[in-house]
Enzyme design. Structure first.
Site, PDB file in Angstrom:
ATOM      1  N   THR A 341       0.815  -1.215   0.000  1.00 59.30           N
ATOM      2  CA  THR A 341       0.000   0.000   0.000  1.00 59.30           C
ATOM      3  C   THR A 341       0.854   1.274   0.000  1.00 59.30           C
ATOM      4  OG1 THR A 341      -0.208  -0.286   2.404  1.00 59.30           O
ATOM      5  CG2 THR A 341      -2.022  -1.051   1.043  1.00 59.30           C
ATOM      6  N   SER A 367       1.102   8.795   5.078  1.00 61.53           N
ATOM      7  CA  SER A 367       0.590   8.759   3.709  1.00 61.53           C
ATOM      8  C   SER A 367       1.749   9.066   2.783  1.00 61.53           C
ATOM      9  CB  SER A 367      -0.523   9.791   3.516  1.00 61.53           C
ATOM     10  OG  SER A 367      -0.852   9.908   2.143  1.00 61.53           O
ATOM     11  N   ARG A 368       2.044   8.130   1.880  1.00 57.01           N
ATOM     12  CA  ARG A 368       3.184   8.336   0.983  1.00 57.01           C
ATOM     13  C   ARG A 368       2.855   9.283  -0.163  1.00 57.01           C
ATOM     14  NH1 ARG A 368       3.540   2.547   1.980  1.00 57.01           N
ATOM     15  NH2 ARG A 368       5.023   2.225   3.662  1.00 57.01           N
ATOM     16  N   VAL A 369       1.597   9.683  -0.252  1.00 54.50           N
ATOM     17  CA  VAL A 369       1.209  10.690  -1.250  1.00 54.50           C
ATOM     18  C   VAL A 369       1.342  12.078  -0.646  1.00 54.50           C
ATOM     19  CG1 VAL A 369      -0.701  11.551  -2.645  1.00 54.50           C
ATOM     20  CG2 VAL A 369      -0.284   9.103  -2.489  1.00 54.50           C
TER      21      VAL A 369
END
Length: 526
Positions: A341, A367-369
Site C-alpha cells: 500500500t 501517507s506516501r502521497v
C-alpha cells in the site's frame, strides 16, 4: 469400507487408462471425473484443457473453481454444498473463468461473492459481465495521485491525506474503530460524484446488515454496492469476494468514474486462502500461509489506480483493513500489505480506550502521497500539525515523571491537549474540507489557548455552525470554498470571525463558572 472401495476402484481405473494410452496421442476431454471430495475441495481427473480460475459445473447445481493444475489431476474448490458431490461424478467445463455482473444496476444493492443479489430486491437488471481475475493497469496507463479523496475526518484529511487512486491501509487491533473510519469515508462521498464498494469478508451477517442500514439512513447506499461473504460462508466465497468487488469498481473506473472500495478485512481473506491452500495440499510457509499469499493481495490492491483518459480516466481508491494482534504490525500479513500500500492509518488501542476517537496514532500513521492529495487551504493551515502532536506526545511522556516544567513546555502541553480534543470526532459526522481549514486556522493561530480543554468540542461544533449558517460566516465560507486557499485578506477576515466566536464562548465560561481554569480575565485578553 464401501466408500474406500469405490475410491480405490476409481483410482485404479484412472491409472489403468493412463497405462493403456501411454505413448499415444491423447484426446483432450472437456469432461472430468471426481476422484476424491471432502472439506469443500475436489480432486479431478480429465479436463486437460481447463484454465486456472475456470468455473466448473458439478452435478446438483454445484459450482467449483480450478485452483490447482497438476500433472494428471486438477484441484478445485467448491462453491456449494460438498455433500451433493460424490466420487465418480462427471464434471463439465464452463469454458470461462469466474465472472460477475457489473454496471450501474448494482448501485444500492447487496450481492454475494459471485455477484448474485441477496438483499431480497429482485434480480439485477444488467447483462454486462467481467472476469473477476484481471491483470492490473500498467505503468503507462496510470496518472499521478494529486486529487484529494475526502474522508471527512479531520485527523486524517489534515495529517494523513488520501488521494484518488491511492491504496491506504487501515490497521489496528480488534474493536479500535477501523470499520468506522471506512464507513465515515463512504458517507462523506455524498454529493461528491464518487461511487463506493464495501466488501465484507468473514464478517457476521448481523454486522453487515447494520452497516447497510447505517448507509441507507445517511443516504449513502444510493451510490454504494455491498459485496458480502459472511463468516458462515465457504472459504472459496470469502476468497473470491474482494476480486468481485474490485471488478465491479473497474467497470466504473473504465467509464471515467471515481470509486472508493473498502476491503473489510484482508486478514480474514488471507485465512480463507490459507484454508483452501492447505486442503489442496500446497506447501505451508510462514505462519502456515502458502508462499504465494503476498501475490494474493498484491494482484488485488494493484488494481487500484488513477488511469489516463485513454484508459477511461477514472480512479479506484482502496482502503484495505487489516486486524493486528496486540498491535503487532510486524506479523506476516500486516507487513505484506504495508509493503503493497501507499501508507497506513494505524489505530491505537490505548488511545481508543482513553476516549480519543478516531484513535489514529499520528506517529505510526503515514501517507506516501502526502500534501499532493490536499487542497491548498489544508496545506497552508495543517502543515505543522503532525510535528506539534509529536512534540506534545514526547513532552507528555517526559512530564509523567513529575519534574518542574518551564513555561514553554507547559504551553506546548496545553496546546497539544486542545489539538487532541479538536481532533476527536463523533461517528457518522464527517466535516467538509473548508470547515476543516477553518478549524486548522484556529489551531495554527493559537486562538484556542483562551478556552478550557473540555470546551473544545463545543467550540468546534459552534464554529462549524457559525460559518455554515450565519450571514457573515457563510460569506467567508463561500469565499474560501471558491478559492480553495487562504490569501492574507481572507485569512484576516476569517480570524476576525473566529474571535467573535471566542468572545461568545467566553461569556458561556462566565455563566458556567470555569474559574478552575484560572482567572476569567485571562480569557478576556483577546
Amino acid at each position: 469400507m464401501i466408500i474406500l472401495a469405490i475410491n480405490i476402484k476409481d483410482i485404479f481405473e484412472v491409472i489403468e487408462q493412463q497405462i493403456k494410452n501411454y505413448g499415444k496421442d491423447i484426446v483432450h476431454t472437456e469432461d472430468g471425473t471426481v476422484v476424491t471430495v471432502g472439506d469443500g475441495v475436489a480432486m479431478l481427473y480429465g479436463l486437460e484443457n481447463a484454465m486456472m480460475g475456470e468455473l466448473l459445473i458439478f452435478p446438483n447445481d454445484v459450482y467449483g473453481m480450478v485452483l490447482n493444475l497438476e500433472e494428471g489431476a486438477i484441484g478445485a474448490v467448491l462453491m456449494g454444498d460438498d455433500s451433493l458431490v460424490k466420487e465418480g461424478d462427471i464434471v463439465k467445463r464452463s469454458g470461462k473463468v469466474v465472472e460477475t455482473l457489473v454496471g450501474d444496476a448494482l448501485l444500492g444493492r447487496v450481492v454475494n461473492a459471485l455477484g448474485v443479489p441477496i438483499d431480497g430486491n429482485g434480480p439485477i437488471n444488467s447483462k454486462e459481465f467481467r472476469p473477476v481475475e484481471k491483470i492490473a493497469s500498467g505503468v503507462m496507463a496510470r496518472k499521478s495521485v494529486e486529487e484529494p479523496l475526502e474522508t471527512g475526518i479531520l485527523g486524517i484529511d489534515a495529517i494523513i491525506p488520501i488521494g484518488k487512486g491511492q491504496r491506504e491501509l487501515i490497521i489496528g487491533d480488534r474493536q479500535t474503530g477501523k470499520t468506522a473510519i471506512a464507513i465515515d469515508a463512504i458517507i462523506n462521498q455524498i454529493g461528491k460524484n464518487v461511487k463506493c464498494v464495501y466488501v465484507a469478508i468473514g464478517q457476521k451477517e448481523s454486522t453487515v446488515v447494520q452497516i447497510v442500514e447505517k448507509l441507507k439512513q445517511a443516504g449513502a447506499m444510493e451510490f454504494t454496492t455491498v459485496v458480502s461473504a459472511s463468516a458462515s460462508e465457504l472459504a472459496p466465497l470469502q476468497y473470491i469476494a474482494p476480486y468481485t468487488g474490485v471488478t465491479i469498481a473497474e467497470e466504473w473506473m473504465s467509464k471515467g468514474d471515481d470509486v472508493l472500495i473498502v476491503y473489510d478485512d484482508l486478514s480474514k481473506h488471507a485465512v480463507a486462502y490459507r484454508t483452501m491452500a492447505l486442503l489442496l495440499r500446497r506447501a505451508p510457509g510462514r505462519e502456515a500461509y502458502p508462499g504465494d499469499v503476498f501475490y494474493l493481495h498484491s494482484r488485488l490492491l494493484e488494481r487500484a489506480a488513477r488511469v489516463t483518459k485513454e484508459f477511461g480516466g477514472g480512479s479506484i481508491t482502496a482502503l484495505p483493513i487489516i486486524e493486528t494482534q496486540a498491535g503487532d504490525i510486524s506479523a506476516y500479513i500486516p507487513t505484506n500489505v504495508i509493503s503493497i500500500t501507499d501508507g497506513q492509518i494505524f489505530l491505537s488501542e490505548s488511545s481508543f480506550k482513553s476516549g480519543v476517537r478516531p484513535a489514529v496514532d499520528t506517529g505510526l500513521s503515514v501517507s506516501r502521497v502526502g500534501s499532493a492529495a490536499q487542497i491548498k487551504a489544508i496545506k497552508q493551515m495543517g502543515g505543522t500539525l503532525k510535528l506539534e502532536l509529536a512534540q506534545y506526545y514526547e513532552l507528555a511522556a517526559f512530564a509523567k515523571f513529575g519534574s518542574d516544567l518551564d513555561e514553554s513546555t507547559q504551553q506546548t502541553l496545553e496546546h497539544g491537549k486542545r489539538i487532541i480534543e479538536l481532533l476527536k470526532q463523533r461517528q457518522y459526522r464527517p466535516i467538509s474540507q473548508i470547515d476543516q481549514a477553518i478549524i486548522l486556522l484556529a489551531i495554527k493561530s493559537r486562538l484556542i489557548k483562551w478556552l478550557p480543554v473540555d470546551f473544545m468540542s463545543y467550540f468546534k461544533d459552534s464554529l462549524i455552525h457559525h460559518f455554515n449558517k450565519s450571514p457573515e460566516g457563510k460569506k467567508l465560507w463561500t469565499r474560501l470554498d471558491k478559492a480553495q486557499a487562504f490569501d492574507d485578506k481572507l485569512e484576516q477576515d476569517v480570524l476576525a470571525e473566529i474571535k467573535i466566536m471566542l468572545k461568545r464562548a467566553i461569556k458561556l465560561i462566565d455563566k458556567y463558572d470555569y474559574s478552575q481554569y484560572g482567572k476569567i480575565e485571562e480569557y478576556k485578553k483577546i
